[in-house]
Motif scaffolding. Structure first.
Motif, mmCIF file in Angstrom:
data_model
loop_
_atom_site.group_PDB
_atom_site.id
_atom_site.type_symbol
_atom_site.label_atom_id
_atom_site.label_comp_id
_atom_site.label_asym_id
_atom_site.label_seq_id
_atom_site.Cartn_x
_atom_site.Cartn_y
_atom_site.Cartn_z
ATOM 1 N N UNK A 74 -2.430 1.037 21.829
ATOM 2 C CA UNK A 74 -1.492 1.586 21.636
ATOM 3 C C UNK A 74 -0.574 0.514 20.254
ATOM 4 N N UNK A 75 -0.908 -0.755 19.585
ATOM 5 C CA UNK A 75 -0.878 -1.133 18.616
ATOM 6 C C UNK A 75 -0.487 -0.256 16.760
ATOM 7 N N UNK A 76 0.183 0.072 16.565
ATOM 8 C CA UNK A 76 0.244 0.955 15.195
ATOM 9 C C UNK A 76 1.365 0.506 14.540
ATOM 10 N N UNK A 77 1.316 0.077 12.707
ATOM 11 C CA UNK A 77 1.389 -0.617 12.185
ATOM 12 C C UNK A 77 2.680 -0.020 11.651
ATOM 13 N N UNK B 91 -12.610 7.072 20.150
ATOM 14 C CA UNK B 91 -10.874 6.194 19.336
ATOM 15 C C UNK B 91 -11.503 5.491 18.679
ATOM 16 N N UNK B 92 -10.383 4.753 17.214
ATOM 17 C CA UNK B 92 -10.782 4.558 16.070
ATOM 18 C C UNK B 92 -10.938 3.088 17.229
ATOM 19 N N UNK B 93 -11.524 2.004 15.968
ATOM 20 C CA UNK B 93 -11.857 1.207 16.234
ATOM 21 C C UNK B 93 -10.963 -0.467 17.016
ATOM 22 N N UNK B 94 -10.365 -0.347 16.125
ATOM 23 C CA UNK B 94 -9.659 -0.946 16.814
ATOM 24 C C UNK B 94 -8.062 -0.939 16.013
ATOM 25 N N UNK B 95 -7.218 -1.743 16.274
ATOM 26 C CA UNK B 95 -5.792 -2.249 16.311
ATOM 27 C C UNK B 95 -5.850 -2.631 14.751
ATOM 28 N N UNK B 96 -4.998 -1.568 13.629
ATOM 29 C CA UNK B 96 -5.312 -2.643 12.579
ATOM 30 C C UNK B 96 -3.595 -3.403 11.441
ATOM 31 N N UNK B 97 -3.040 -4.535 11.859
ATOM 32 C CA UNK B 97 -1.241 -4.998 11.115
ATOM 33 C C UNK B 97 -2.270 -5.065 9.584
ATOM 34 N N UNK B 98 -3.050 -5.140 9.216
ATOM 35 C CA UNK B 98 -3.389 -5.585 8.488
ATOM 36 C C UNK B 98 -3.829 -5.160 6.757
ATOM 37 N N UNK B 99 -4.032 -4.029 6.593
ATOM 38 C CA UNK B 99 -3.905 -3.708 5.810
ATOM 39 C C UNK B 99 -2.872 -3.772 4.903
ATOM 40 N N UNK B 100 -3.194 -3.875 3.518
ATOM 41 C CA UNK B 100 -2.286 -3.632 2.272
ATOM 42 C C UNK B 100 -1.271 -2.274 2.410
ATOM 43 N N UNK B 101 -2.234 -1.309 2.762
ATOM 44 C CA UNK B 101 -1.520 -0.063 2.711
ATOM 45 C C UNK B 101 -0.544 0.856 3.952
ATOM 46 N N UNK B 102 -0.428 -0.390 5.264
ATOM 47 C CA UNK B 102 1.166 -0.381 5.773
ATOM 48 C C UNK B 102 0.107 0.710 6.574
ATOM 49 N N UNK B 103 0.388 1.872 7.401
ATOM 50 C CA UNK B 103 0.297 3.379 8.459
ATOM 51 C C UNK B 103 -1.209 3.955 7.366
#
Length: 338
Positions: A13-16, A305-317
């Motif tokens: 559910x979590x998106x950046x 599915x994607x492997x996991x959520x990710x909020x840490x990438x410098x390129x955002x979404x």
């Protein structure tokens, strides 16, 4: 509701994203869309904050963006919880705590076989939120049972609201904390967790699903009364697939495994492509096939599915969206084999 796998795509559910419409567009690009959780859009959209609405003793500091627990406040607010226990409105996810949930339900979802909601799970909620003495609230025995019952009630009401919009609705729980209970320092034993979780799942409405990105005791999870297990197999598949007997039994019971395969972290994503993703899945699935799990069964009871959520990438979404596109290509490869 009998769930069909067939390598359909879904995601956590979590998106950046900070743009609601872009997040919804990405979710709706999946075979099984979900209402997005956008903590960068608002702290209300944080999964721990969302579930905490009306939980006694919770203190949310929106200015500092932290959440904590007070046992004294818990006792002060406990009667209010009990007095409202049978009131669905009390447990309903309000527009303040998730704009995206209500926006998602206002959309035309008729073209999808399934749609999904999510809550943070009781173990993760209880371990994550600390009192003023830095003690996890799950270690307060008088609080622990309320956590499990509260999450089950929240899940029940969320599912009711979703079913009014779509008959193929289900809700799973995110449980990163299930990895932690197998660490000696937690003080919350796997035996205790197993008893608590069996009781929780008995109250869990609809298909019973758990998602986590870590590396727990897979035997523990695969032997729970689950219909869906969502795992990060990009990182942990070499371990997960070795639990061949438990996987075989889980599938024989009709369970769905959501194989989290495409990486969302930029450094990992840049090393992968459709070919390498297929090779990773093939390594796991061939091992299971040689262990007596029919390939047809693996595919027919698989989501991707994607492997996991990710909020840490410098390129955002940007990388996350690339991961979703890569996932769709991998899915199409296997759909052609079914």
């Amino acid at each position: 509701m009998k769930l069909i796998g067939n390598c359909q795509t879904t995601a956590m559910g979590i998106l950046p994203h900070t743009d609601m419409e872009k997040a919804l567009e990405l979710s709706l690009s999946m075979d099984i869309p979900f209402w997005p959780q956008l903590p960068r859009y608002s702290y209300f959209e944080d999964m721990y904050v969302q579930i905490s609405e009306h939980f006694p003793g919770i203190i949310v500091n929106f200015e500092k963006q932290n959440i904590s627990f007070s046992l004294d406040k818990f006792y002060q607010e406990f009667d209010n919880l009990m007095n409202n226990w049978d009131d669905d409105n009390f447990f309903r996810l309000s527009p303040d705590y998730s704009v995206l949930f209500h926006r998602f339900l206002d959309m035309d979802l008729t073209g999808y076989q399934y749609v999904r909601g999510q809550n943070i799970g009781p173990v993760s909620l209880g371990l994550k939120i600390l009192d003023e003495n830095k003690k996890s609230m799950i270690y307060h025995e008088e609080v622990k049972s309320i956590i499990f019952d509260f999450v089950a009630r929240k899940t029940e009401v969320q599912l009711k609201d979703m079913l009014e919009k779509h008959p193929g609705s289900f809700v799973w729980v995110d449980e990163p904390g299930l990895e932690m209970i197998f660490k000696a320092f937690t003080g919350y034993t796997s035996d205790g967790a197993q008893r608590d979780y069996h009781s929780f799942l008995e109250k869990f409405p609809g298909p019973k699903g758990v998602h986590l990105c870590g590396n727990p005791d897979w035997s523990f999870l695969l032997q729970l009364d689950l219909d869906i297990l969502s795992a990060d197999v990009f990182t942990w598949g070499h371990i997960f697939s070795r639990y061949k007997e438990e996987v075989k039994t889980f599938l024989e019971r009709g369970g769905i495994i959501s194989w989290g395969i495409t990486p969302t972290l930029t450094e990992e994503y840049e090393k992968e492509n459709v070919k390498t993703m297929i090779e990773k899945l093939e390594e796991m699935w061939t091992y299971l096939e040689k262990s007596g799990v029919p390939r047809r069964q693996i595919l027919s009871q698989a989501w991707l599915a994607p492997s996991r959520c990710c909020l840490v990438n410098v390129d955002g979404e940007v990388t996350v969206e690339k991961s979703y596109r890569l996932l769709k290509a991998v899915s199409e490869h296997y759909k052609n084999q079914i």
